[in-house]
Design a protein around this motif. Sequence first.
Motif, short mmCIF file in Angstrom:
data_model
loop_
_atom_site.label_atom_id
_atom_site.label_comp_id
_atom_site.label_asym_id
_atom_site.label_seq_id
_atom_site.Cartn_x
_atom_site.Cartn_y
_atom_site.Cartn_z
N GLY A 1 9.56 3.88 0.68
CA GLY A 1 10.96 4.28 0.65
C GLY A 1 11.30 5.39 1.63
N ARG A 2 10.48 5.59 2.67
CA ARG A 2 10.70 6.66 3.65
C ARG A 2 11.17 6.07 4.98
N THR A 3 12.32 5.44 4.97
CA THR A 3 12.82 4.85 6.20
C THR A 3 13.21 5.91 7.23
N PRO B 1 20.43 -2.58 7.17
CA PRO B 1 19.66 -1.85 6.16
C PRO B 1 18.22 -2.34 6.15
N VAL B 2 17.29 -1.45 5.80
CA VAL B 2 15.87 -1.77 5.79
C VAL B 2 15.33 -1.54 4.38
N GLY B 3 14.58 -2.52 3.86
CA GLY B 3 13.99 -2.39 2.52
C GLY B 3 12.73 -3.20 2.41
N THR B 4 12.05 -3.09 1.27
CA THR B 4 10.79 -3.80 1.07
C THR B 4 11.01 -5.31 1.00
N ALA C 1 5.56 -0.24 8.15
CA ALA C 1 5.53 -1.00 6.90
C ALA C 1 5.20 -0.10 5.72
N GLN C 2 4.23 0.80 5.90
CA GLN C 2 3.88 1.73 4.82
C GLN C 2 5.05 2.66 4.50
N TRP D 1 0.84 -1.20 0.00
CA TRP D 1 0.00 0.00 0.00
C TRP D 1 0.88 1.26 0.00
N GLY D 2 1.95 1.23 0.77
CA GLY D 2 2.88 2.37 0.78
C GLY D 2 3.53 2.58 -0.57
N ALA D 3 3.73 1.48 -1.32
CA ALA D 3 4.32 1.58 -2.66
C ALA D 3 3.29 1.88 -3.73
N GLY D 4 1.99 1.94 -3.36
CA GLY D 4 0.93 2.22 -4.32
C GLY D 4 0.58 1.05 -5.22
#
Length: 468
Positions: A316-318, A452-455, A310-311, A81-84
Amino acid sequence: MLSSVTLDLPLARRFLFFVLPMMGSNILQGLSGTINNIFVGRMLGAHALAAAGLFFPVLFLLISLVVGLGSGGAVLIGQAWGAGDRVRVREVAGAAMGMTLLFGLAIAVLFTPVIGPLLHLFGVPPDVLPAASAYAAVMLGFMPFLFVFILLTFLIRGVGDTVTPLLALAVSVLVSLLLTPFLIRGIRLGGVGVPALGVAGAAWAAALSWVGTVAWLVRRLGRQDHALRIDRAFLAALRPDPRLLLLLFRLGFPAALQTGITALAEMALLGMVERHGAPAIAAYGAVNQVLAYVQYPAISIAITASILSAQAIGAGRTDRLAPIRHTAMMFNLAFTGGLVLLGYALSRPLVQLFITSPPVVELTVRVLRIVLFAVVAQGGGLVLAAQMRSSGTVLWPTLISVGSILLVEVPVAWAGHRVEGLEGIWLGFPACFLSILGFQAAYFRLVWLRRPVGTLLPPRPAAPIRTA
Protein backbone atom coordinates in the motif's frame (compact mmCIF):
# COMPACT_ATOMS: atom_id res chain seq x y z
CA MET A 1 12.01 13.14 -15.80
CA LEU A 2 14.95 12.94 -13.42
CA SER A 3 15.79 16.58 -12.82
CA SER A 4 12.96 17.28 -10.37
CA VAL A 5 13.74 14.37 -8.03
CA THR A 6 16.71 14.02 -5.71
CA LEU A 7 18.26 10.62 -5.11
CA ASP A 8 16.79 8.78 -2.12
CA LEU A 9 19.99 7.41 -0.53
CA PRO A 10 18.40 4.65 1.63
CA LEU A 11 16.44 3.47 -1.42
CA ALA A 12 19.57 3.71 -3.57
CA ARG A 13 21.46 1.48 -1.10
CA ARG A 14 18.61 -1.04 -1.07
CA PHE A 15 18.45 -0.90 -4.85
CA LEU A 16 22.19 -1.47 -5.07
CA PHE A 17 22.17 -4.47 -2.73
CA PHE A 18 19.27 -5.89 -4.70
CA VAL A 19 20.56 -5.23 -8.20
CA LEU A 20 24.21 -6.27 -7.78
CA PRO A 21 23.48 -9.98 -7.12
CA MET A 22 20.96 -9.87 -9.97
CA MET A 23 23.55 -8.42 -12.33
CA GLY A 24 25.93 -11.12 -11.17
CA SER A 25 23.23 -13.71 -11.89
CA ASN A 26 22.61 -12.41 -15.39
CA ILE A 27 26.34 -12.27 -16.11
CA LEU A 28 26.76 -15.85 -14.91
CA GLN A 29 23.76 -16.92 -16.98
CA GLY A 30 25.36 -15.41 -20.04
CA LEU A 31 28.72 -16.81 -19.03
CA SER A 32 27.35 -20.32 -19.25
CA GLY A 33 26.54 -19.79 -22.93
CA THR A 34 29.75 -17.87 -23.49
CA ILE A 35 31.84 -20.73 -22.11
CA ASN A 36 30.18 -23.08 -24.56
CA ASN A 37 30.81 -20.70 -27.45
CA ILE A 38 34.45 -20.11 -26.52
CA PHE A 39 35.13 -23.83 -26.29
CA VAL A 40 33.18 -24.60 -29.46
CA GLY A 41 34.74 -21.76 -31.45
CA ARG A 42 38.29 -22.42 -30.28
CA MET A 43 38.18 -26.22 -30.34
CA LEU A 44 35.92 -26.90 -33.33
CA GLY A 45 36.00 -23.76 -35.51
CA ALA A 46 33.60 -21.28 -37.07
CA HIS A 47 31.23 -23.87 -38.58
CA ALA A 48 30.64 -25.49 -35.19
CA LEU A 49 30.16 -22.07 -33.58
CA ALA A 50 27.62 -21.26 -36.27
CA ALA A 51 25.80 -24.54 -35.52
CA ALA A 52 25.50 -23.66 -31.82
CA GLY A 53 24.60 -20.03 -32.57
CA LEU A 54 21.78 -21.01 -34.90
CA PHE A 55 19.89 -22.64 -32.03
CA PHE A 56 19.90 -19.47 -29.94
CA PRO A 57 16.81 -17.85 -31.55
CA VAL A 58 14.97 -21.19 -31.36
CA LEU A 59 15.81 -21.51 -27.67
CA PHE A 60 14.78 -17.90 -27.10
CA LEU A 61 11.41 -18.61 -28.70
CA LEU A 62 10.82 -21.78 -26.68
CA ILE A 63 11.51 -20.19 -23.31
CA SER A 64 9.28 -17.18 -24.06
CA LEU A 65 6.30 -18.65 -22.19
CA VAL A 66 8.46 -19.41 -19.15
CA VAL A 67 9.80 -15.87 -19.17
CA GLY A 68 6.21 -14.61 -19.31
CA LEU A 69 5.07 -16.85 -16.46
CA GLY A 70 8.13 -15.95 -14.44
CA SER A 71 7.59 -12.23 -14.96
CA GLY A 72 3.91 -12.43 -14.05
CA GLY A 73 4.61 -14.73 -11.11
CA ALA A 74 7.33 -12.43 -9.76
CA VAL A 75 4.92 -9.46 -9.86
CA LEU A 76 2.19 -11.37 -7.99
CA ILE A 77 4.66 -12.83 -5.50
CA GLY A 78 6.14 -9.37 -4.95
CA GLN A 79 2.70 -7.95 -4.18
CA ALA A 80 1.84 -10.86 -1.87
CA TRP A 81 5.21 -10.57 -0.13
CA GLY A 82 4.73 -6.82 0.33
CA ALA A 83 1.33 -7.55 1.89
CA GLY A 84 2.86 -10.17 4.21
CA ASP A 85 0.78 -13.02 2.73
CA ARG A 86 3.18 -16.01 2.72
CA VAL A 87 0.46 -18.52 1.84
CA ARG A 88 -0.46 -16.59 -1.29
CA VAL A 89 3.21 -16.50 -2.27
CA ARG A 90 3.29 -20.30 -2.36
CA GLU A 91 -0.04 -20.51 -4.20
CA VAL A 92 1.23 -18.25 -6.98
CA ALA A 93 4.52 -20.18 -7.21
CA GLY A 94 2.71 -23.52 -7.38
CA ALA A 95 0.40 -22.33 -10.15
CA ALA A 96 3.32 -21.05 -12.23
CA MET A 97 5.36 -24.22 -11.66
CA GLY A 98 2.53 -26.53 -12.72
CA MET A 99 2.08 -24.69 -16.02
CA THR A 100 5.84 -24.59 -16.61
CA LEU A 101 6.32 -28.32 -16.11
CA LEU A 102 3.53 -29.15 -18.56
CA PHE A 103 5.00 -26.82 -21.15
CA GLY A 104 8.54 -28.16 -20.71
CA LEU A 105 7.46 -31.77 -21.08
CA ALA A 106 5.42 -30.95 -24.17
CA ILE A 107 8.40 -29.21 -25.80
CA ALA A 108 10.73 -32.13 -25.06
CA VAL A 109 8.32 -34.75 -26.40
CA LEU A 110 7.02 -32.89 -29.46
CA PHE A 111 10.03 -30.99 -30.81
CA THR A 112 13.06 -33.19 -30.13
CA PRO A 113 12.22 -35.77 -32.85
CA VAL A 114 11.59 -33.13 -35.54
CA ILE A 115 14.24 -30.50 -34.85
CA GLY A 116 16.30 -31.44 -37.94
CA PRO A 117 13.47 -30.76 -40.42
CA LEU A 118 12.54 -27.59 -38.53
CA LEU A 119 16.06 -26.17 -38.77
CA HIS A 120 16.08 -27.08 -42.47
CA LEU A 121 12.76 -25.23 -42.84
CA PHE A 122 14.36 -22.14 -41.26
CA GLY A 123 17.01 -22.23 -43.95
CA VAL A 124 20.01 -23.54 -42.01
CA PRO A 125 22.87 -24.12 -44.50
CA PRO A 126 23.48 -27.81 -45.38
CA ASP A 127 27.09 -27.71 -44.19
CA VAL A 128 25.95 -26.64 -40.70
CA LEU A 129 22.67 -28.59 -40.44
CA PRO A 130 23.94 -31.95 -38.99
CA ALA A 131 25.88 -30.32 -36.17
CA ALA A 132 23.08 -27.84 -35.45
CA SER A 133 20.53 -30.66 -35.29
CA ALA A 134 22.67 -32.72 -32.89
CA TYR A 135 23.17 -29.70 -30.64
CA ALA A 136 19.48 -28.73 -30.65
CA ALA A 137 18.20 -32.27 -29.99
CA VAL A 138 20.11 -32.51 -26.69
CA MET A 139 19.00 -29.04 -25.58
CA LEU A 140 15.35 -29.75 -26.36
CA GLY A 141 15.35 -33.08 -24.53
CA PHE A 142 16.32 -31.33 -21.29
CA MET A 143 13.97 -28.35 -21.65
CA PRO A 144 11.89 -29.21 -18.53
CA PHE A 145 14.97 -28.75 -16.32
CA LEU A 146 15.89 -25.45 -17.97
CA PHE A 147 12.33 -24.17 -17.62
CA VAL A 148 12.15 -25.06 -13.92
CA PHE A 149 15.56 -23.46 -13.39
CA ILE A 150 14.50 -20.22 -15.12
CA LEU A 151 11.14 -20.04 -13.36
CA LEU A 152 12.58 -20.60 -9.88
CA THR A 153 15.09 -17.77 -10.33
CA PHE A 154 12.24 -15.40 -11.28
CA LEU A 155 9.99 -16.45 -8.40
CA ILE A 156 12.73 -16.40 -5.75
CA ARG A 157 13.56 -12.81 -6.68
CA GLY A 158 9.91 -11.90 -6.11
CA VAL A 159 10.40 -12.36 -2.34
CA GLY A 160 13.50 -10.15 -2.40
CA ASP A 161 16.08 -12.96 -2.48
CA THR A 162 18.63 -12.24 -5.21
CA VAL A 163 21.48 -14.19 -3.60
CA THR A 164 20.06 -17.70 -4.11
CA PRO A 165 19.65 -17.26 -7.90
CA LEU A 166 23.23 -15.92 -8.02
CA LEU A 167 24.57 -19.00 -6.23
CA ALA A 168 22.46 -21.29 -8.40
CA LEU A 169 23.85 -19.78 -11.58
CA ALA A 170 27.37 -20.06 -10.16
CA VAL A 171 26.75 -23.80 -9.72
CA SER A 172 25.46 -24.02 -13.30
CA VAL A 173 28.47 -22.21 -14.75
CA LEU A 174 30.93 -24.30 -12.72
CA VAL A 175 29.40 -27.58 -13.89
CA SER A 176 29.36 -26.39 -17.50
CA LEU A 177 32.94 -25.14 -17.27
CA LEU A 178 34.16 -28.49 -15.96
CA LEU A 179 32.23 -30.67 -18.41
CA THR A 180 32.29 -28.81 -21.74
CA PRO A 181 35.90 -29.43 -22.90
CA PHE A 182 35.81 -33.09 -21.89
CA LEU A 183 32.52 -33.80 -23.62
CA ILE A 184 33.59 -31.99 -26.80
CA ARG A 185 36.90 -33.86 -27.11
CA GLY A 186 36.02 -36.97 -25.09
CA ILE A 187 37.85 -38.51 -22.16
CA ARG A 188 39.03 -42.04 -21.38
CA LEU A 189 40.41 -43.32 -18.11
CA GLY A 190 41.48 -46.95 -17.86
CA GLY A 191 39.68 -47.91 -21.04
CA VAL A 192 36.37 -46.41 -19.90
CA GLY A 193 35.10 -42.96 -20.72
CA VAL A 194 33.03 -40.70 -22.95
CA PRO A 195 33.68 -40.51 -26.71
CA ALA A 196 34.27 -37.19 -28.43
CA LEU A 197 30.82 -35.65 -28.96
CA GLY A 198 31.86 -32.55 -30.89
CA VAL A 199 29.43 -29.65 -30.78
CA ALA A 200 26.80 -31.90 -29.14
CA GLY A 201 29.17 -32.21 -26.18
CA ALA A 202 28.65 -28.52 -25.41
CA ALA A 203 24.89 -29.12 -25.37
CA TRP A 204 25.29 -32.11 -23.03
CA ALA A 205 27.40 -30.01 -20.67
CA ALA A 206 24.70 -27.31 -20.57
CA ALA A 207 21.93 -29.87 -20.05
CA LEU A 208 23.73 -31.62 -17.19
CA SER A 209 24.39 -28.26 -15.56
CA TRP A 210 20.63 -27.55 -15.57
CA VAL A 211 19.86 -30.90 -13.94
CA GLY A 212 22.50 -30.41 -11.27
CA THR A 213 21.45 -26.83 -10.54
CA VAL A 214 17.75 -27.69 -10.14
CA ALA A 215 18.71 -30.44 -7.67
CA TRP A 216 20.93 -27.99 -5.78
CA LEU A 217 18.17 -25.36 -5.67
CA VAL A 218 15.57 -27.78 -4.31
CA ARG A 219 17.96 -28.89 -1.58
CA ARG A 220 18.97 -25.33 -0.62
CA LEU A 221 15.41 -24.02 -0.45
CA GLY A 222 14.40 -26.95 1.74
CA ARG A 223 17.32 -26.57 4.15
CA GLN A 224 16.70 -22.82 4.55
CA ASP A 225 12.95 -23.19 5.22
CA HIS A 226 12.61 -20.75 2.32
CA ALA A 227 9.24 -19.23 1.44
CA LEU A 228 9.46 -21.14 -1.87
CA ARG A 229 10.79 -24.45 -0.59
CA ILE A 230 9.57 -27.50 -2.54
CA ASP A 231 7.54 -29.60 -0.09
CA ARG A 232 4.15 -31.29 0.07
CA ALA A 233 2.31 -28.02 0.51
CA PHE A 234 4.06 -26.57 -2.53
CA LEU A 235 3.31 -29.66 -4.61
CA ALA A 236 -0.34 -29.45 -3.57
CA ALA A 237 -0.41 -25.92 -5.01
CA LEU A 238 0.43 -27.34 -8.46
CA ARG A 239 -3.35 -27.70 -8.76
CA PRO A 240 -3.99 -23.99 -8.44
CA ASP A 241 -6.87 -21.60 -7.89
CA PRO A 242 -8.35 -20.97 -11.38
CA ARG A 243 -8.39 -17.24 -10.63
CA LEU A 244 -4.64 -17.29 -10.10
CA LEU A 245 -4.16 -19.18 -13.35
CA LEU A 246 -6.16 -16.58 -15.27
CA LEU A 247 -4.26 -13.76 -13.59
CA LEU A 248 -0.90 -15.38 -14.36
CA PHE A 249 -1.99 -15.85 -17.95
CA ARG A 250 -3.17 -12.24 -18.23
CA LEU A 251 0.14 -10.95 -16.88
CA GLY A 252 2.38 -13.53 -18.49
CA PHE A 253 0.96 -13.93 -21.97
CA PRO A 254 1.87 -10.42 -23.21
CA ALA A 255 5.43 -10.84 -21.92
CA ALA A 256 5.61 -14.27 -23.54
CA LEU A 257 4.21 -12.84 -26.78
CA GLN A 258 6.81 -10.09 -26.77
CA THR A 259 9.63 -12.56 -26.14
CA GLY A 260 8.35 -14.87 -28.84
CA ILE A 261 7.99 -12.10 -31.41
CA THR A 262 11.49 -10.91 -30.51
CA ALA A 263 12.73 -14.43 -31.24
CA LEU A 264 10.87 -14.52 -34.57
CA ALA A 265 12.38 -11.15 -35.48
CA GLU A 266 15.80 -12.55 -34.61
CA MET A 267 15.10 -15.45 -36.94
CA ALA A 268 14.13 -13.02 -39.70
CA LEU A 269 17.39 -11.12 -39.22
CA LEU A 270 19.28 -14.39 -39.04
CA GLY A 271 17.74 -15.39 -42.37
CA MET A 272 19.32 -12.27 -43.90
CA VAL A 273 22.65 -13.03 -42.24
CA GLU A 274 22.65 -16.67 -43.39
CA ARG A 275 22.86 -15.59 -47.03
CA HIS A 276 26.43 -14.45 -46.35
CA GLY A 277 27.65 -17.86 -45.09
CA ALA A 278 29.19 -19.35 -41.93
CA PRO A 279 31.58 -16.41 -41.17
CA ALA A 280 28.64 -14.00 -41.07
CA ILE A 281 26.67 -16.38 -38.84
CA ALA A 282 29.66 -16.65 -36.49
CA ALA A 283 29.85 -12.84 -36.36
CA TYR A 284 26.12 -12.72 -35.58
CA GLY A 285 26.58 -15.12 -32.65
CA ALA A 286 29.56 -13.20 -31.28
CA VAL A 287 27.73 -9.86 -31.48
CA ASN A 288 24.79 -11.36 -29.58
CA GLN A 289 27.15 -12.63 -26.88
CA VAL A 290 28.89 -9.28 -26.33
CA LEU A 291 25.66 -7.31 -26.62
CA ALA A 292 24.05 -9.54 -24.00
CA TYR A 293 26.66 -8.62 -21.40
CA VAL A 294 26.13 -4.93 -22.04
CA GLN A 295 22.36 -5.41 -21.71
CA TYR A 296 22.55 -7.30 -18.40
CA PRO A 297 22.69 -4.19 -16.18
CA ALA A 298 19.68 -2.67 -17.97
CA ILE A 299 17.70 -5.91 -17.64
CA SER A 300 18.71 -6.35 -13.98
CA ILE A 301 17.78 -2.77 -13.11
CA ALA A 302 14.38 -3.12 -14.79
CA ILE A 303 13.64 -6.38 -12.94
CA THR A 304 14.67 -4.75 -9.66
CA ALA A 305 12.38 -1.80 -10.35
CA SER A 306 9.51 -4.19 -11.12
CA ILE A 307 9.93 -6.26 -7.95
CA LEU A 308 10.41 -3.29 -5.61
CA SER A 309 7.42 -1.57 -7.22
CA ALA A 310 5.27 -4.71 -6.82
CA GLN A 311 6.25 -5.00 -3.15
CA ALA A 312 5.44 -1.31 -2.60
CA ILE A 313 2.02 -1.77 -4.24
CA GLY A 314 1.32 -4.86 -2.11
CA ALA A 315 2.23 -2.92 1.03
CA GLY A 316 0.00 0.00 0.00
CA ARG A 317 2.99 2.36 -0.42
CA THR A 318 2.37 3.71 -3.89
CA ASP A 319 4.18 6.89 -2.83
CA ARG A 320 7.40 4.87 -3.25
CA LEU A 321 6.88 4.27 -6.98
CA ALA A 322 8.35 7.56 -8.20
CA PRO A 323 11.56 7.27 -6.12
CA ILE A 324 11.99 3.66 -7.29
CA ARG A 325 11.61 4.71 -10.92
CA HIS A 326 14.04 7.61 -10.70
CA THR A 327 16.60 5.51 -8.85
CA ALA A 328 16.34 2.89 -11.60
CA MET A 329 16.89 5.51 -14.30
CA MET A 330 19.99 6.85 -12.57
CA PHE A 331 21.40 3.35 -12.16
CA ASN A 332 20.75 2.65 -15.84
CA LEU A 333 22.72 5.71 -16.88
CA ALA A 334 25.61 4.84 -14.58
CA PHE A 335 25.87 1.06 -15.04
CA THR A 336 24.65 0.53 -18.59
CA GLY A 337 26.27 3.71 -19.89
CA GLY A 338 29.58 2.75 -18.30
CA LEU A 339 29.52 -0.68 -19.91
CA VAL A 340 28.66 0.80 -23.30
CA LEU A 341 31.75 3.04 -23.10
CA LEU A 342 33.85 0.06 -22.03
CA GLY A 343 32.42 -1.97 -24.91
CA TYR A 344 33.54 0.64 -27.43
CA ALA A 345 37.01 0.82 -25.89
CA LEU A 346 37.53 -2.96 -25.75
CA SER A 347 35.42 -4.17 -28.68
CA ARG A 348 38.24 -5.95 -30.51
CA PRO A 349 39.62 -7.94 -27.51
CA LEU A 350 36.07 -8.90 -26.55
CA VAL A 351 35.28 -10.21 -30.02
CA GLN A 352 38.57 -12.14 -30.14
CA LEU A 353 37.37 -14.22 -27.17
CA PHE A 354 34.98 -15.94 -29.58
CA ILE A 355 36.54 -15.63 -33.02
CA THR A 356 40.10 -16.09 -34.27
CA SER A 357 39.65 -15.37 -37.99
CA PRO A 358 40.88 -11.76 -38.59
CA PRO A 359 38.30 -10.89 -41.32
CA VAL A 360 35.42 -12.14 -39.12
CA VAL A 361 36.83 -10.25 -36.13
CA GLU A 362 36.89 -7.00 -38.11
CA LEU A 363 33.33 -7.54 -39.35
CA THR A 364 32.07 -8.26 -35.83
CA VAL A 365 33.78 -5.19 -34.37
CA ARG A 366 32.19 -2.93 -36.99
CA VAL A 367 28.76 -4.38 -36.34
CA LEU A 368 29.12 -4.12 -32.57
CA ARG A 369 29.92 -0.43 -32.80
CA ILE A 370 26.69 0.16 -34.73
CA VAL A 371 24.42 -1.14 -31.93
CA LEU A 372 26.16 -0.52 -28.59
CA PHE A 373 25.14 3.09 -27.94
CA ALA A 374 21.40 2.34 -28.11
CA VAL A 375 21.46 -0.11 -25.17
CA VAL A 376 21.20 2.87 -22.76
CA ALA A 377 17.94 3.88 -24.47
CA GLN A 378 16.77 0.29 -24.29
CA GLY A 379 17.38 0.32 -20.53
CA GLY A 380 15.26 3.43 -20.05
CA GLY A 381 12.37 1.85 -21.94
CA LEU A 382 12.71 -1.35 -19.90
CA VAL A 383 12.47 0.55 -16.60
CA LEU A 384 9.27 2.35 -17.61
CA ALA A 385 7.68 -0.86 -18.91
CA ALA A 386 8.73 -2.76 -15.76
CA GLN A 387 7.04 -0.33 -13.39
CA MET A 388 3.87 -0.29 -15.46
CA ARG A 389 3.79 -4.10 -15.49
CA SER A 390 4.26 -4.24 -11.69
CA SER A 391 0.80 -2.65 -11.41
CA GLY A 392 -0.78 -4.99 -13.96
CA THR A 393 -0.53 -2.67 -16.98
CA VAL A 394 0.89 -5.11 -19.50
CA LEU A 395 -0.99 -4.72 -22.77
CA TRP A 396 0.20 -1.31 -23.99
CA PRO A 397 3.87 -1.69 -22.95
CA THR A 398 3.84 -5.00 -24.83
CA LEU A 399 2.14 -3.53 -27.92
CA ILE A 400 4.69 -0.72 -27.98
CA SER A 401 7.59 -3.17 -27.84
CA VAL A 402 6.08 -5.59 -30.34
CA GLY A 403 5.14 -2.76 -32.70
CA SER A 404 8.67 -1.36 -32.58
CA ILE A 405 10.10 -4.79 -33.36
CA LEU A 406 7.76 -5.53 -36.26
CA LEU A 407 7.32 -2.04 -37.70
CA VAL A 408 10.75 -0.54 -37.00
CA GLU A 409 13.46 -3.16 -36.35
CA VAL A 410 12.70 -5.65 -39.12
CA PRO A 411 11.91 -3.06 -41.87
CA VAL A 412 14.99 -0.95 -41.01
CA ALA A 413 17.16 -4.08 -41.00
CA TRP A 414 15.74 -5.14 -44.37
CA ALA A 415 16.27 -1.68 -45.86
CA GLY A 416 19.77 -1.51 -44.38
CA HIS A 417 20.57 -4.90 -45.88
CA ARG A 418 19.43 -3.74 -49.29
CA VAL A 419 21.48 -0.53 -49.13
CA GLU A 420 24.53 -1.35 -47.00
CA GLY A 421 24.74 -5.13 -47.27
CA LEU A 422 25.52 -7.34 -44.29
CA GLU A 423 26.40 -4.55 -41.84
CA GLY A 424 23.18 -2.68 -42.63
CA ILE A 425 21.13 -5.46 -40.99
CA TRP A 426 22.21 -4.29 -37.53
CA LEU A 427 20.83 -0.78 -38.05
CA GLY A 428 17.49 -2.23 -37.00
CA PHE A 429 18.60 -2.65 -33.37
CA PRO A 430 19.26 1.01 -32.45
CA ALA A 431 16.19 2.10 -34.43
CA CYS A 432 14.06 -0.32 -32.40
CA PHE A 433 15.54 0.60 -28.99
CA LEU A 434 15.08 4.33 -29.56
CA SER A 435 11.53 3.81 -30.78
CA ILE A 436 10.59 1.76 -27.72
CA LEU A 437 11.96 4.39 -25.33
CA GLY A 438 10.10 7.22 -27.03
CA PHE A 439 6.72 5.50 -27.14
CA GLN A 440 6.98 3.97 -23.65
CA ALA A 441 7.78 7.40 -22.21
CA ALA A 442 4.83 8.97 -24.01
CA TYR A 443 2.36 6.32 -22.81
CA PHE A 444 3.78 6.44 -19.29
CA ARG A 445 3.36 10.22 -18.97
CA LEU A 446 0.07 10.65 -20.81
CA VAL A 447 -1.81 7.55 -19.57
CA TRP A 448 -0.26 5.44 -16.82
CA LEU A 449 0.55 8.24 -14.37
CA ARG A 450 -3.12 9.26 -14.40
CA ARG A 451 -4.43 5.82 -13.43
CA PRO A 452 -5.06 4.50 -9.89
CA VAL A 453 -2.69 1.73 -8.77
CA GLY A 454 -3.67 -1.18 -6.50
CA THR A 455 -2.99 -4.83 -5.76
CA LEU A 456 -3.83 -7.44 -8.41
CA LEU A 457 -4.31 -10.42 -6.10
CA PRO A 458 -7.88 -11.74 -5.86
CA PRO A 459 -9.44 -11.81 -2.37
CA ARG A 460 -9.42 -15.11 -0.55
CA PRO A 461 -12.71 -17.05 -0.47
CA ALA A 462 -14.59 -16.44 2.75
CA ALA A 463 -14.39 -19.30 5.21
CA PRO A 464 -17.72 -21.16 5.66
CA ILE A 465 -19.67 -20.19 8.76
CA ARG A 466 -20.05 -23.14 11.09
CA THR A 467 -23.31 -23.60 12.91
CA ALA A 468 -23.95 -25.68 15.98
